[in-house]
Design a protein around this motif. Structure first.
Motif, PDB file in Angstrom:
ATOM      1  N   VAL A  73     -49.362  58.077  28.597  1.00 53.86           N
ATOM      2  CA  VAL A  73     -47.834  58.874  28.689  1.00 53.86           C
ATOM      3  C   VAL A  73     -48.292  59.044  30.061  1.00 53.86           C
ATOM      4  O   VAL A  73     -48.590  59.734  30.777  1.00 53.86           O
ATOM      5  N   VAL A  80     -44.167  55.732  28.162  1.00 51.56           N
ATOM      6  CA  VAL A  80     -45.311  55.363  27.721  1.00 51.56           C
ATOM      7  C   VAL A  80     -45.626  54.241  27.656  1.00 51.56           C
ATOM      8  O   VAL A  80     -44.647  53.425  26.883  1.00 51.56           O
ATOM      9  N   VAL A  95     -39.773  58.293  27.155  1.00 55.90           N
ATOM     10  CA  VAL A  95     -39.485  59.584  26.054  1.00 55.90           C
ATOM     11  C   VAL A  95     -39.286  60.070  26.291  1.00 55.90           C
ATOM     12  O   VAL A  95     -39.033  61.086  27.591  1.00 55.90           O
ATOM     13  N   THR A 124     -45.995  69.053  27.579  1.00 50.32           N
ATOM     14  CA  THR A 124     -47.012  68.158  26.853  1.00 50.32           C
ATOM     15  C   THR A 124     -48.586  68.152  27.963  1.00 50.32           C
ATOM     16  O   THR A 124     -48.477  68.018  28.705  1.00 50.32           O
ATOM     17  N   LEU A 153     -46.977  62.450  18.415  1.00 50.28           N
ATOM     18  CA  LEU A 153     -46.617  61.646  18.808  1.00 50.28           C
ATOM     19  C   LEU A 153     -45.314  60.772  17.598  1.00 50.28           C
ATOM     20  O   LEU A 153     -46.295  61.056  17.097  1.00 50.28           O
ATOM     21  N   CYS A 183     -44.250  68.157  22.596  1.00 50.38           N
ATOM     22  CA  CYS A 183     -44.900  67.130  21.129  1.00 50.38           C
ATOM     23  C   CYS A 183     -43.433  65.497  21.787  1.00 50.38           C
ATOM     24  O   CYS A 183     -43.079  65.704  23.032  1.00 50.38           O
ATOM     25  N   ILE A 184     -44.608  64.887  21.585  1.00 52.54           N
ATOM     26  CA  ILE A 184     -43.873  62.682  22.753  1.00 52.54           C
ATOM     27  C   ILE A 184     -43.290  62.513  21.131  1.00 52.54           C
ATOM     28  O   ILE A 184     -43.877  62.022  20.419  1.00 52.54           O
ATOM     29  N   ASN A 185     -41.479  62.363  21.930  1.00 48.85           N
ATOM     30  CA  ASN A 185     -40.501  61.710  20.814  1.00 48.85           C
ATOM     31  C   ASN A 185     -40.694  59.877  21.533  1.00 48.85           C
ATOM     32  O   ASN A 185     -40.461  60.458  23.027  1.00 48.85           O
ATOM     33  N   VAL A 186     -40.295  59.255  20.717  1.00 57.81           N
ATOM     34  CA  VAL A 186     -40.145  58.195  20.758  1.00 57.81           C
ATOM     35  C   VAL A 186     -39.536  57.454  19.461  1.00 57.81           C
ATOM     36  O   VAL A 186     -39.447  57.899  19.444  1.00 57.81           O
ATOM     37  N   TYR A 191     -41.550  53.259  17.487  1.00 54.13           N
ATOM     38  CA  TYR A 191     -43.094  53.900  16.652  1.00 54.13           C
ATOM     39  C   TYR A 191     -43.652  52.811  15.534  1.00 54.13           C
ATOM     40  O   TYR A 191     -44.284  52.709  15.429  1.00 54.13           O
TER      41      TYR A 191
END
Length: 224
Positions: A73, A80, A95, A124, A153, A183-186, A191
């Motif tokens: 990341v 990412v 991300v 993060t 994530l 948090c890590i948003n993808v 995902y």
């Protein structure tokens, strides 16, 4: 003097650099955002930053991932990169990350309600984490990066239109992708097609690169 990077590391690096196209970039975004993701220049096929390449070389040379899938990341680039246990690049995507700059989690943040987390605490954290699939609120499947600090994530959630999270994923500037509580948003499709298959039935390692500290301060990498 021989190169300190092992032959395994060289093959690992070559595999990464040979990857041709980023995979699985999200379909769950507006048409304008989908068009942006179709441009390969929007996201590098392989990490371009010196810090990311340094960590990849270190993982390859030392086997720090212990044969498990892993991801890098890159907070500075808000991207990412996901790899299998042999170091093959599976996919890459923009991300969304914590709103605040910083490489540490606020004390006790994992036990607080979101409404109690101040904007300056929405970081993060950087570090090496052993992650595994699990469930969050509402029984939504997520990748738990650090359960103690509630760092995960997961798929980007577009319910709050005021934050324009889906649109932010298509933004050219990494600064526009700083919006989450940490948090890590993808993208959902990323995902489903990359993260979930890679981590199903196994744990994996998540390397979150620092943005204030040095790489040597966060990972067991020689400063030289």
């Amino acid at each position: 003097m021989s190169n300190p990077l092992t032959s395994r590391g060289k093959r690992f690096r070559a595999t990464i650099l040979a990857a041709g196209v980023c995979l699985g970039l999200i379909a769950a975004v507006p048409a304008s955002a989908q068009a942006a993701y179709a441009d390969p220049a929007r996201v590098s096929d392989a990490p371009q930053s010196n810090d990311a390449r340094q960590v990849i070389d270190w993982v390859a040379a030392t086997g720090d991932n212990h044969g498990m899938p892993f991801m890098i990341v890159d907070k500075k680039a808000a991207e990412v990169f996901v790899f299998d246990g042999q170091g093959r690049l599976l996919g890459a995507t923009p991300v969304l990350l914590g709103l605040a700059r910083g490489d540490d989690s606020a004390p006790g943040i994992g036990d607080r309600e979101l409404s109690q987390i101040r904007p300056s605490e929405r970081t993060t954290p950087a570090g090496r984490f052993v992650a595994s699939l699990g469930y969050g609120l509402g029984k939504q499947d997520i990748l738990w990066v650090d359960y103690k600090t509630a760092l995960a994530l997961h798929r980007v959630l577009g319910a709050n239109s005021r934050e324009h999270r889906l649109e932010r994923l298509a933004a050219a500037s990494p600064l526009d992708r700083r919006i989450t509580f940490g948090c890590i948003n993808v993208p959902a499709r990323f995902y489903d097609r990359i993260v979930q298959p890679a981590f199903t039935g196994t744990s994996g390692v998540v390397y979150i690169l620092p943005e204030i500290k040095s790489i040597a301060e966060v990972f067991a990498i020689s400063a030289s």
